[in-house]
Design a protein around this motif. Structure first.
Motif, PDB file in Angstrom:
ATOM      1  N   GLU A 227       0.823  -1.208   0.000  1.00 30.92           N
ATOM      2  CA  GLU A 227       0.000   0.000   0.000  1.00 30.92           C
ATOM      3  C   GLU A 227       0.856   1.257   0.000  1.00 30.92           C
ATOM      4  O   GLU A 227       0.485   2.283  -0.587  1.00 30.92           O
ATOM      5  CB  GLU A 227      -0.923  -0.003   1.224  1.00 30.92           C
ATOM      6  CG  GLU A 227      -1.972  -1.101   1.217  1.00 30.92           C
ATOM      7  CD  GLU A 227      -2.950  -0.985   0.066  1.00 30.92           C
ATOM      8  OE1 GLU A 227      -3.223   0.163  -0.380  1.00 30.92           O
ATOM      9  OE2 GLU A 227      -3.433  -2.026  -0.419  1.00 30.92           O
ATOM     10  N   PRO A 234       3.104  -4.648 -10.275  1.00 32.37           N
ATOM     11  CA  PRO A 234       1.741  -5.149 -10.015  1.00 32.37           C
ATOM     12  C   PRO A 234       1.715  -6.636  -9.664  1.00 32.37           C
ATOM     13  O   PRO A 234       0.890  -7.075  -8.867  1.00 32.37           O
ATOM     14  CB  PRO A 234       1.012  -4.876 -11.339  1.00 32.37           C
ATOM     15  CG  PRO A 234       1.782  -3.779 -11.989  1.00 32.37           C
ATOM     16  CD  PRO A 234       3.211  -3.988 -11.590  1.00 32.37           C
ATOM     17  N   ARG A 241      -1.275 -10.073  -2.037  1.00 37.97           N
ATOM     18  CA  ARG A 241      -2.685 -10.243  -1.664  1.00 37.97           C
ATOM     19  C   ARG A 241      -3.091 -11.717  -1.705  1.00 37.97           C
ATOM     20  O   ARG A 241      -3.909 -12.178  -0.902  1.00 37.97           O
ATOM     21  CB  ARG A 241      -3.560  -9.403  -2.591  1.00 37.97           C
ATOM     22  CG  ARG A 241      -3.347  -7.901  -2.408  1.00 37.97           C
ATOM     23  CD  ARG A 241      -4.331  -7.068  -3.201  1.00 37.97           C
ATOM     24  NE  ARG A 241      -4.156  -5.645  -2.950  1.00 37.97           N
ATOM     25  CZ  ARG A 241      -3.422  -4.825  -3.700  1.00 37.97           C
ATOM     26  NH1 ARG A 241      -2.801  -5.304  -4.774  1.00 37.97           N
ATOM     27  NH2 ARG A 241      -3.304  -3.554  -3.396  1.00 37.97           N
ATOM     28  N   ALA A 263      -9.306  -8.443  -4.824  1.00 38.17           N
ATOM     29  CA  ALA A 263      -8.514  -7.225  -5.023  1.00 38.17           C
ATOM     30  C   ALA A 263      -7.310  -7.518  -5.914  1.00 38.17           C
ATOM     31  O   ALA A 263      -6.952  -6.711  -6.790  1.00 38.17           O
ATOM     32  CB  ALA A 263      -8.056  -6.664  -3.676  1.00 38.17           C
ATOM     33  N   ARG A 266      -8.554  -7.769  -9.478  1.00 42.16           N
ATOM     34  CA  ARG A 266      -8.944  -6.455 -10.036  1.00 42.16           C
ATOM     35  C   ARG A 266      -7.731  -5.640 -10.449  1.00 42.16           C
ATOM     36  O   ARG A 266      -7.757  -4.934 -11.460  1.00 42.16           O
ATOM     37  CB  ARG A 266      -9.746  -5.658  -9.000  1.00 42.16           C
ATOM     38  CG  ARG A 266     -11.193  -6.015  -8.873  1.00 42.16           C
ATOM     39  CD  ARG A 266     -11.952  -4.925  -8.124  1.00 42.16           C
ATOM     40  NE  ARG A 266     -11.338  -4.576  -6.848  1.00 42.16           N
ATOM     41  CZ  ARG A 266     -11.589  -5.193  -5.697  1.00 42.16           C
ATOM     42  NH1 ARG A 266     -12.446  -6.206  -5.680  1.00 42.16           N
ATOM     43  NH2 ARG A 266     -11.005  -4.812  -4.577  1.00 42.16           N
ATOM     44  N   ASN A 267      -6.673  -5.718  -9.657  1.00 37.97           N
ATOM     45  CA  ASN A 267      -5.544  -4.803  -9.825  1.00 37.97           C
ATOM     46  C   ASN A 267      -4.411  -5.345 -10.692  1.00 37.97           C
ATOM     47  O   ASN A 267      -3.436  -4.635 -10.926  1.00 37.97           O
ATOM     48  CB  ASN A 267      -4.996  -4.415  -8.452  1.00 37.97           C
ATOM     49  CG  ASN A 267      -6.010  -3.635  -7.630  1.00 37.97           C
ATOM     50  OD1 ASN A 267      -6.732  -2.811  -8.170  1.00 37.97           O
ATOM     51  ND2 ASN A 267      -6.090  -3.893  -6.338  1.00 37.97           N
ATOM     52  N   ASP A 269      -3.418  -6.615 -14.371  1.00 40.61           N
ATOM     53  CA  ASP A 269      -3.817  -6.738 -15.774  1.00 40.61           C
ATOM     54  C   ASP A 269      -3.173  -7.989 -16.371  1.00 40.61           C
ATOM     55  O   ASP A 269      -2.052  -8.342 -16.015  1.00 40.61           O
ATOM     56  CB  ASP A 269      -3.371  -5.492 -16.540  1.00 40.61           C
ATOM     57  CG  ASP A 269      -3.969  -5.440 -17.937  1.00 40.61           C
ATOM     58  OD1 ASP A 269      -3.399  -6.099 -18.843  1.00 40.61           O
ATOM     59  OD2 ASP A 269      -4.980  -4.756 -18.133  1.00 40.61           O
TER      60      ASP A 269
END
Length: 422
Positions: A227, A234, A241, A263, A266-267, A269
């Protein structure tokens, strides 16, 4: 004629000689050089000049030949041959042979160059590489990193060794080495990505060795690090996570685990890391099928997204992981024939599955025996499995086994009370 080492090897050699003499950067630099300039030299950010080489040789009380790369020419040739063998013309064994030759020839050359050769050798390891050779090489890599004294190299070497130990069935050893890496990665100046990878490795080894309290502390630190550093890759954030989700599952916190995994999906790609993107969906599908109630629709959607890429880029291990979860989904959707077909397929292959995936596959096979009418035998098998898991302190898997037994008995009882067709 002396040929000076190029960066970053020159900077690594300066640091090696300085630390061996117990000198700080300030003590070595003064009076003829600024500490900041020396720091840039050691990091490889500035190329050395002849005047700089002469000055450092005098301050370190070594001949200028201490910065010579002439002795590494044979090693460089072997390294070049080993690396270029990966272009499709040479087999994996050829690459390993050439790199091993480079390591043996390089034992008398610069320590930093020797470390680089060992690192290249570890990068060429495949699942079929002799495990004793891998462990020996990784142990040497750690030892050389300590001789060089660069925290970054010490961290990266230990992360590699800890991962190897965990994957080869020694998570307790891997946990200890990973904790050393975490301690080193917390030193000032070490990149946040190195700390992240050290924490990630520590969490995996600690969770597998049953040290869940420590794993939870480290995974919380890892998530805070992610964070705080938006610049981190990424893929590292997604793996962090995923690790957090795995620890939450082992502690029975399925909702929190789902939040972490979703999460991560989603984050990340698919262009960042397609294989990781795909594996996250397999992991999410598995989690959805462990929850109460089982989220079969979400599991089906996640597996549908993973199906095409897993066939294109997945290894045999990833394909087996995909088939286990697909078989589970088929069972919970009532397609027992498809579930049985996939179980037979998996039984025909050498298993590459983790312990936990193997246990879930065993539960599924027992459920299929329930479905086929072998109730008494299936009850005994599931009870024995649950007891074994309980004795090994796998609390979440134990709960899963008892849940499967209860569901199977309920289904069998309902089936026996149905009115018989006349």
């Amino acid at each position: 004629m002396i040929t000076i080492l190029e960066q970053p090897l020159f900077g690594q050699r300066v640091r090696e000689l300085r630390t061996a003499r117990g000198l700080s950067q300030a003590a070595l630099a003064e009076p003829g050089m600024s500490t900041s300039y020396l720091s840039r030299l050691e990091s490889g950010a500035r190329p050395p000049t002849a005047k700089v080489v002469a000055y450092l040789a005098e301050r370190l009380e070594v001949p200028r030949s201490a910065f010579d790369n002439g002795s590494s020419s044979a090693v460089t040739q072997l390294l070049a041959r080993g690396i270029s063998a990966a272009d499709g013309r040479g087999g994996g064994e050829d690459i390993l042979d050439l790199l091993n030759d480079a390591v043996e020839v390089g034992t008398e050359v610069d320590t930093a160059l020797h470390w680089q050769m060992l690192w290249m050798l570890t990068m060429s390891f495949s699942p079929g590489t002799d495990t004793a050779h891998q462990e020996q090489t990784l142990t040497r890599l750690v030892r050389l990193s300590d001789e060089i004294g660069l925290p970054e190299l010490q961290v990266r070497s230990r992360v590699k060794l800890a991962r190897f130990q965990r994957l080869s069935g020694s998570p307790e050893l891997g946990s200890g080495v990973a904790e050393e890496a975490v301690a080193l990665a917390r030193e000032p100046g070490v990149d946040a990505g190195d700390l992240g990878r050290a924490l990630l490795t520590a969490v995996s080894a600690e969770a597998e060795s049953g040290r869940l309290t420590l794993a939870r502390e480290h995974v919380d630190e890892l998530c805070s690090l992610i964070e705080a550093h938006a610049e981190l890759p990424p893929s590292l954030a997604a793996e962090a996570r995923w690790s957090a989700a795995s620890v939450r599952v082992r502690q029975g916190e399925y909702e929190a685990a789902r939040d972490h995994l979703e999460a991560a999906m989603r984050n990340l790609d698919s262009h960042d890391d397609l294989l990781l993107w795909t594996r996250l969906r397999i992991a999410a599908a598995s989690l959805y099928l462990q929850m109460t109630p089982r989220l079969t629709d979400r599991a089906a959607a996640a597996l549908a997204e993973a199906e095409v890429p897993i066939g294109l880029i997945g290894t045999p291990l990833h394909e087996q992981e995909f088939h286990v979860v697909t078989a589970q989904l088929a069972f919970y959707q009532g397609d027992f024939e498809r579930a049985e077909e996939l179980c037979v397929k998996l039984a025909s292959e050498p298993s590459l599955l983790s312990y936990r995936d193997g246990v879930r596959l065993e539960m599924l096979r027992i459920r299929l025996r329930f479905q086929a009418g072998a109730v008494r035998e299936a009850v005994n098998e599931m009870t024995a499995l649950a007891t074994r898991l309980q004795d090994s302190s796998n609390t979440d898997l134990t709960a899963e086994a008892w849940r499967n037994l209860a569901e199977a008995l309920t289904a069998a009882a309902e089936q026996s009370t149905l009115p018989q067709a006349r």
